[in-house]
Scaffold this motif. Structure first.
Motif, mmCIF file in Angstrom:
data_model
loop_
_atom_site.group_PDB
_atom_site.id
_atom_site.type_symbol
_atom_site.label_atom_id
_atom_site.label_comp_id
_atom_site.label_asym_id
_atom_site.label_seq_id
_atom_site.Cartn_x
_atom_site.Cartn_y
_atom_site.Cartn_z
ATOM 1 N N ALA A 69 0.704 -1.223 -0.196
ATOM 2 C CA ALA A 69 0.040 -0.042 -0.062
ATOM 3 C C ALA A 69 0.916 1.313 0.170
ATOM 4 O O ALA A 69 0.419 2.259 -0.518
ATOM 5 N N ALA A 70 2.043 1.116 0.569
ATOM 6 C CA ALA A 70 2.959 2.382 0.331
ATOM 7 C C ALA A 70 3.643 2.403 -0.885
ATOM 8 O O ALA A 70 4.355 3.289 -1.055
ATOM 9 N N LEU A 71 3.484 1.648 -1.851
ATOM 10 C CA LEU A 71 4.320 1.718 -3.045
ATOM 11 C C LEU A 71 3.124 2.509 -4.102
ATOM 12 O O LEU A 71 1.841 2.381 -4.175
ATOM 13 N N SER A 72 3.860 2.870 -5.383
ATOM 14 C CA SER A 72 3.173 3.641 -6.452
ATOM 15 C C SER A 72 2.399 2.220 -7.136
ATOM 16 O O SER A 72 3.075 1.230 -7.025
ATOM 17 N N PRO A 73 1.439 2.523 -8.009
ATOM 18 C CA PRO A 73 0.938 1.525 -8.655
ATOM 19 C C PRO A 73 2.052 0.818 -9.568
ATOM 20 O O PRO A 73 1.762 -0.418 -9.509
ATOM 21 N N GLN A 74 2.737 1.606 -9.955
ATOM 22 C CA GLN A 74 3.828 0.629 -11.022
ATOM 23 C C GLN A 74 4.795 -0.303 -10.053
ATOM 24 O O GLN A 74 5.104 -1.289 -10.429
ATOM 25 N N ALA A 75 5.070 0.181 -8.960
ATOM 26 C CA ALA A 75 6.029 -0.369 -8.015
ATOM 27 C C ALA A 75 5.172 -1.606 -7.377
ATOM 28 O O ALA A 75 5.832 -2.696 -7.034
ATOM 29 N N GLN A 76 3.774 -1.470 -7.325
ATOM 30 C CA GLN A 76 3.191 -2.526 -6.760
ATOM 31 C C GLN A 76 3.100 -3.788 -7.684
ATOM 32 O O GLN A 76 3.363 -4.839 -7.535
ATOM 33 N N ASP A 128 -2.119 -18.547 -7.258
ATOM 34 C CA ASP A 128 -3.325 -18.182 -7.909
ATOM 35 C C ASP A 128 -3.822 -16.934 -7.141
ATOM 36 O O ASP A 128 -4.465 -15.943 -7.935
ATOM 37 N N ASP A 129 -3.774 -16.772 -6.040
ATOM 38 C CA ASP A 129 -4.365 -15.465 -5.312
ATOM 39 C C ASP A 129 -3.463 -14.150 -5.992
ATOM 40 O O ASP A 129 -4.248 -13.282 -6.182
ATOM 41 N N ILE A 130 -2.359 -14.508 -6.118
ATOM 42 C CA ILE A 130 -1.444 -13.373 -6.626
ATOM 43 C C ILE A 130 -1.875 -13.086 -7.895
ATOM 44 O O ILE A 130 -1.993 -11.847 -8.419
ATOM 45 N N GLU A 131 -1.789 -14.133 -8.718
ATOM 46 C CA GLU A 131 -2.003 -13.793 -10.332
ATOM 47 C C GLU A 131 -3.336 -13.650 -10.523
ATOM 48 O O GLU A 131 -3.551 -12.371 -11.412
ATOM 49 N N HIS A 132 -4.349 -14.252 -10.065
ATOM 50 C CA HIS A 132 -5.684 -14.057 -10.470
ATOM 51 C C HIS A 132 -6.698 -13.341 -9.775
ATOM 52 O O HIS A 132 -7.619 -12.704 -10.203
ATOM 53 N N GLY A 133 -6.013 -13.054 -8.620
ATOM 54 C CA GLY A 133 -6.837 -12.190 -7.436
ATOM 55 C C GLY A 133 -6.085 -10.935 -7.316
ATOM 56 O O GLY A 133 -6.997 -9.892 -6.925
ATOM 57 N N ILE A 134 -5.026 -10.453 -7.763
ATOM 58 C CA ILE A 134 -4.092 -9.372 -7.797
ATOM 59 C C ILE A 134 -3.831 -8.929 -9.125
ATOM 60 O O ILE A 134 -4.464 -7.724 -9.615
ATOM 61 N N LEU A 135 -2.981 -9.429 -9.809
ATOM 62 C CA LEU A 135 -2.258 -8.853 -10.982
ATOM 63 C C LEU A 135 -2.950 -8.925 -12.129
ATOM 64 O O LEU A 135 -3.311 -7.877 -12.889
ATOM 65 N N ARG A 136 -3.942 -9.782 -12.287
ATOM 66 C CA ARG A 136 -4.697 -9.611 -13.544
ATOM 67 C C ARG A 136 -6.077 -8.655 -13.381
ATOM 68 O O ARG A 136 -6.360 -7.648 -13.972
ATOM 69 N N PRO A 137 -6.851 -8.838 -12.247
ATOM 70 C CA PRO A 137 -7.883 -7.809 -12.170
ATOM 71 C C PRO A 137 -7.701 -6.569 -11.868
ATOM 72 O O PRO A 137 -8.282 -5.629 -11.961
ATOM 73 N N ARG A 138 -6.645 -6.438 -10.932
ATOM 74 C CA ARG A 138 -6.104 -5.145 -10.390
ATOM 75 C C ARG A 138 -5.447 -4.215 -11.501
ATOM 76 O O ARG A 138 -5.769 -2.902 -11.560
ATOM 77 N N PHE A 139 -4.638 -4.562 -12.109
ATOM 78 C CA PHE A 139 -3.553 -3.984 -13.289
ATOM 79 C C PHE A 139 -4.135 -4.105 -14.790
ATOM 80 O O PHE A 139 -3.740 -3.192 -15.513
#
Length: 248
Positions: A69-76, A128-139
């Motif tokens: 949460a302390a990172l920029s969107p690109q850094a996240q 799967d939580d990282i890839e399909h729960g964060i990386l794909r839907p968030r970015f």
């Protein structure tokens, strides 16, 4: 008195910057050194990495202390790609040398990607939580499919350096372009364009088959682009996937 207050404030700011900068980047250091020593042309020296598993564990501990949460969107974005790739290495090392495919790291009842073993600051999750729960839907960036590595020969190669927020777009472009223009991954045969099964599994991320064609054309170098422009039909063939280990 005022002079002391000014000096104290300056010291506080200095300490704060010394803490916050490493917090955003400390996942890079140890992980990056391991990549530099044990990854070449996308092939992983798992035997050498196994000898330095303690250093990988230390890098994973550092990643787990980072507050996204302390990172920029690109850094996240870069952070979660690194997390996914680093913990995939850990998954393989848990079974190495007696493993020929990442699928062997799972069980009859649970795939390796659904196992909750990835430690983050806020808890333990699965790949799967990282890839399909964060990386794909968030970015919402299909280039991520060419950055996340699944430790398999048909997977886009593992980068030899960590992803970084300040250059993540250039890194994603480079990874995507390299994969698309590799003739092992993308080629014409009998008038149809053969492509990775990644474009089938995640077709919705690319906008269906028309989107897949447009995406590949966007990153195609001149020879491939000319073949695509000359094609009389936009037929795609999704080639079989080789899940064998991407070991060196």
């Amino acid at each position: 008195m005022n002079k002391h207050i000014v000096l104290l404030a300056a010291l506080v700011l200095l300490l704060a910057s010394a803490v916050s900068v490493p917090a955003a980047a400390r996942d890079d250091a140890g992980y990056g050194r391991l990549l530099a020593r044990h990854v070449a042309d996308g092939r992983v020296d798992y035997a050498g990495l196994k000898k330095e598993e303690a250093q990988l564990d230390a890098a994973l501990d550092a990643m787990a202390r980072v507050d996204p949460a302390a990172l920029s969107p690109q850094a996240q974005f870069a952070y979660y790609i690194n997390v996914c790739n680093a913990w995939t290495l850990k998954l393989i090392l848990e079974h190495y040398p007696g493993i020929r495919s990442i699928k062997e790291a799972g069980s009859l009842f649970r795939s390796p990607w659904k196992r909750s073993f990835v430690r983050l600051r806020d808890g333990v999750v699965s790949l799967d939580d990282i890839e399909h729960g964060i990386l794909r839907p968030r970015f919402h960036d299909p280039r991520v499919h060419f950055a996340v590595n699944c430790a398999s020969k048909s997977c886009p190669p593992l980068a030899g350096a960590p992803y970084r927020g300040d250059i993540v777009n250039a890194q994603l472009d480079a990874a995507t372009r390299a994969f698309v223009n590799n003739p092992k991954n993308t080629f014409f045969k009998d008038g149809a364009l053969h492509v990775s099964r990644i474009f089938d599994w995640y077709g919705e991320d690319f906008g269906g088959e028309p989107g897949v064609w447009a995406f590949i054309h966007r990153f195609a170098d001149a020879p491939l682009a000319r073949e695509m422009d000359a094609a009389t039909r936009h037929e795609l063939v999704y080639d079989p996937y080789d899940w064998s280990l991407n070991g060196g």
